[in-house]
Scaffold this motif. Structure first.
Motif, PDB file in Angstrom:
ATOM      1  N   LYS A 117       0.845  -1.192   0.000  1.00 34.44           N
ATOM      2  CA  LYS A 117       0.000   0.000   0.000  1.00 34.44           C
ATOM      3  C   LYS A 117       0.881   1.243   0.000  1.00 34.44           C
ATOM      4  CE  LYS A 117      -3.903  -2.320   0.918  1.00 34.44           C
ATOM      5  NZ  LYS A 117      -5.097  -2.325   0.059  1.00 34.44           N
ATOM      6  N   ARG A 118       0.289   2.369  -0.341  1.00 36.69           N
ATOM      7  CA  ARG A 118       0.965   3.673  -0.259  1.00 36.69           C
ATOM      8  C   ARG A 118       0.003   4.689   0.324  1.00 36.69           C
ATOM      9  NH1 ARG A 118       5.651   4.618  -3.114  1.00 36.69           N
ATOM     10  NH2 ARG A 118       5.807   6.267  -1.539  1.00 36.69           N
ATOM     11  N   TYR A 119       0.578   5.680   0.997  1.00 34.65           N
ATOM     12  CA  TYR A 119      -0.204   6.789   1.547  1.00 34.65           C
ATOM     13  C   TYR A 119       0.013   7.994   0.648  1.00 34.65           C
ATOM     14  CZ  TYR A 119      -2.108  10.146   4.885  1.00 34.65           C
ATOM     15  OH  TYR A 119      -2.863  11.119   5.494  1.00 34.65           O
ATOM     16  N   LEU A 120      -1.052   8.448  -0.015  1.00 32.21           N
ATOM     17  CA  LEU A 120      -0.963   9.591  -0.922  1.00 32.21           C
ATOM     18  C   LEU A 120      -1.494  10.849  -0.241  1.00 32.21           C
ATOM     19  CD1 LEU A 120      -2.105   8.043  -4.325  1.00 32.21           C
ATOM     20  CD2 LEU A 120       0.172   8.144  -3.310  1.00 32.21           C
ATOM     21  N   HIS A 121      -0.927  11.984  -0.611  1.00 26.78           N
ATOM     22  CA  HIS A 121      -1.274  13.266  -0.006  1.00 26.78           C
ATOM     23  C   HIS A 121      -2.132  14.088  -0.961  1.00 26.78           C
ATOM     24  CE1 HIS A 121       1.708  12.683   3.241  1.00 26.78           C
ATOM     25  NE2 HIS A 121       2.359  12.028   2.307  1.00 26.78           N
ATOM     26  N   LEU A 122      -3.190  14.660  -0.423  1.00 23.55           N
ATOM     27  CA  LEU A 122      -4.083  15.531  -1.175  1.00 23.55           C
ATOM     28  C   LEU A 122      -3.866  16.964  -0.728  1.00 23.55           C
ATOM     29  CD1 LEU A 122      -6.657  16.151  -2.931  1.00 23.55           C
ATOM     30  CD2 LEU A 122      -7.973  15.728  -0.846  1.00 23.55           C
ATOM     31  N   ASP A 123      -3.584  17.853  -1.675  1.00 27.63           N
ATOM     32  CA  ASP A 123      -3.447  19.274  -1.365  1.00 27.63           C
ATOM     33  C   ASP A 123      -4.854  19.846  -1.229  1.00 27.63           C
ATOM     34  OD1 ASP A 123      -2.950  21.942  -1.133  1.00 27.63           O
ATOM     35  OD2 ASP A 123      -1.804  22.130  -2.989  1.00 27.63           O
ATOM     36  N   SER A 124      -5.244  20.126   0.009  1.00 25.99           N
ATOM     37  CA  SER A 124      -6.606  20.600   0.280  1.00 25.99           C
ATOM     38  C   SER A 124      -6.736  22.110   0.105  1.00 25.99           C
ATOM     39  CB  SER A 124      -7.016  20.218   1.699  1.00 25.99           C
ATOM     40  OG  SER A 124      -6.218  20.908   2.642  1.00 25.99           O
ATOM     41  N   GLY A 125      -5.616  22.797  -0.099  1.00 29.20           N
ATOM     42  CA  GLY A 125      -5.649  24.245  -0.183  1.00 29.20           C
ATOM     43  C   GLY A 125      -5.382  24.908   1.156  1.00 29.20           C
ATOM     44  N   ASP A 126      -5.379  24.127   2.228  1.00 29.61           N
ATOM     45  CA  ASP A 126      -5.052  24.633   3.560  1.00 29.61           C
ATOM     46  C   ASP A 126      -3.686  24.100   3.957  1.00 29.61           C
ATOM     47  OD1 ASP A 126      -7.516  25.956   3.847  1.00 29.61           O
ATOM     48  OD2 ASP A 126      -8.484  24.102   4.517  1.00 29.61           O
ATOM     49  N   ASP A 127      -3.221  24.489   5.144  1.00 34.31           N
ATOM     50  CA  ASP A 127      -1.910  24.018   5.575  1.00 34.31           C
ATOM     51  C   ASP A 127      -2.032  22.804   6.500  1.00 34.31           C
ATOM     52  OD1 ASP A 127      -3.006  25.372   7.638  1.00 34.31           O
ATOM     53  OD2 ASP A 127      -1.274  26.647   8.060  1.00 34.31           O
ATOM     54  N   ASP A 128      -3.033  21.955   6.236  1.00 36.52           N
ATOM     55  CA  ASP A 128      -3.167  20.722   6.985  1.00 36.52           C
ATOM     56  C   ASP A 128      -2.677  19.553   6.135  1.00 36.52           C
ATOM     57  OD1 ASP A 128      -5.154  20.826   5.118  1.00 36.52           O
ATOM     58  OD2 ASP A 128      -6.790  20.304   6.470  1.00 36.52           O
ATOM     59  N   TYR A 129      -2.698  18.381   6.701  1.00 28.25           N
ATOM     60  CA  TYR A 129      -2.242  17.173   6.007  1.00 28.25           C
ATOM     61  C   TYR A 129      -3.457  16.277   5.763  1.00 28.25           C
ATOM     62  CZ  TYR A 129       2.455  18.599   7.413  1.00 28.25           C
ATOM     63  OH  TYR A 129       3.629  19.299   7.589  1.00 28.25           O
ATOM     64  N   VAL A 130      -3.788  16.085   4.502  1.00 32.93           N
ATOM     65  CA  VAL A 130      -4.920  15.248   4.119  1.00 32.93           C
ATOM     66  C   VAL A 130      -4.383  14.143   3.227  1.00 32.93           C
ATOM     67  CG1 VAL A 130      -7.148  15.170   2.942  1.00 32.93           C
ATOM     68  CG2 VAL A 130      -6.523  17.193   4.270  1.00 32.93           C
ATOM     69  N   GLY A 131      -4.790  12.907   3.494  1.00 38.03           N
ATOM     70  CA  GLY A 131      -4.282  11.811   2.678  1.00 38.03           C
ATOM     71  C   GLY A 131      -5.153  10.575   2.747  1.00 38.03           C
ATOM     72  N   PHE A 132      -4.770   9.582   1.949  1.00 38.14           N
ATOM     73  CA  PHE A 132      -5.543   8.343   1.861  1.00 38.14           C
ATOM     74  C   PHE A 132      -4.613   7.215   1.424  1.00 38.14           C
ATOM     75  CE2 PHE A 132      -5.769  10.805  -1.990  1.00 38.14           C
ATOM     76  CZ  PHE A 132      -5.538   9.896  -3.010  1.00 38.14           C
ATOM     77  N   ILE A 133      -5.071   6.003   1.596  1.00 43.20           N
ATOM     78  CA  ILE A 133      -4.280   4.813   1.284  1.00 43.20           C
ATOM     79  C   ILE A 133      -4.771   4.199  -0.022  1.00 43.20           C
ATOM     80  CG2 ILE A 133      -3.659   2.490   2.071  1.00 43.20           C
ATOM     81  CD1 ILE A 133      -4.034   3.487   4.952  1.00 43.20           C
TER      82      ILE A 133
END
Length: 199
Positions: A152-168
């Motif tokens: 598996k891999r954990y991918l990062h989504l740029d949400s437009g904010d300075d938080d960390y959003v991601g999914f597997i």
């Protein structure tokens, strides 16, 4: 109008505006850009793919929620994150598919990461204990390395904010996921693009 008509000799009159039978939704559709429909379809497919392990009824509810937010003139990333990460109406913990934490959200990560792992199909339990010495970006990189051992891999989504959003995702579907995200107007990367703002 009567005063101005007398003042300007009756020349201050305009015909009433043309009436239209078009609904508000039809007018909004006409005003949207030509790529809107294609991007909406890609966002729908991306959300369905993200929620592939979620029960069908719950998945359909969340997809509709994301698309409603997108139709309300939210950008794709905001529609996805607001649609899924809302604490009251978003995704349920048992089927967690999208994780959002801020740069100090170690407690949230510690609590939610095991649910995210289990919902992705990994049988091994994931445990994390915050030591207080590593920034969130490094914690997520180590999480990705741990997932790689299970394909598996954990991918990062740029949400437009300075938080960390991601999914597997499955490791073999990283490229197709990145391509679908691009079609949906989302910026998804393997490495986190969020800036670490910790002192």
């Amino acid at each position: 109008m009567g005063f101005f008509a007398r003042l300007f000799g009756g020349r201050f009159t305009m015909p009433p505006p043309d009436e239209t039978d078009a609904s508000h939704a039809a007018i909004m559709r006409e005003m949207r850009s030509p790529q809107y429909a294609a991007q909406k379809q890609a966002l729908k497919l991306f959300t369905q793919t993200l929620l592939a392990r979620t029960p069908e009824e719950e998945s359909a509810r969340l997809v509709r929620r994301v698309l409603r937010k997108y139709a309300a003139d939210q950008d794709p990333a905001s529609a996805l994150t607001h649609g899924l990460l809302d604490s009251s109406r978003g995704q349920k913990l048992a089927y967690l598919a999208l994780l959002g934490v801020d740069w100090r959200g170690f407690d949230v990560f510690e609590y939610h990461a095991p649910y995210l792992v289990a919902a992705s199909g990994v049988q091994a339990p994931y445990t994390y204990e915050h030591t207080g010495t590593r920034p969130m970006q490094e914690v997520l990189e180590n999480f990705d390395q741990w997932l790689a051992g299970f394909g598996k891999r954990y991918l990062h989504l740029d949400s437009g904010d300075d938080d960390y959003v991601g999914f597997i995702v499955d490791a073999h579907s990283v490229e197709s996921t990145l391509e679908l995200a691009q079609q949906a107007g989302l910026h998804v990367t393997v490495q986190s693009a969020a800036c670490d703002t910790s002192p």
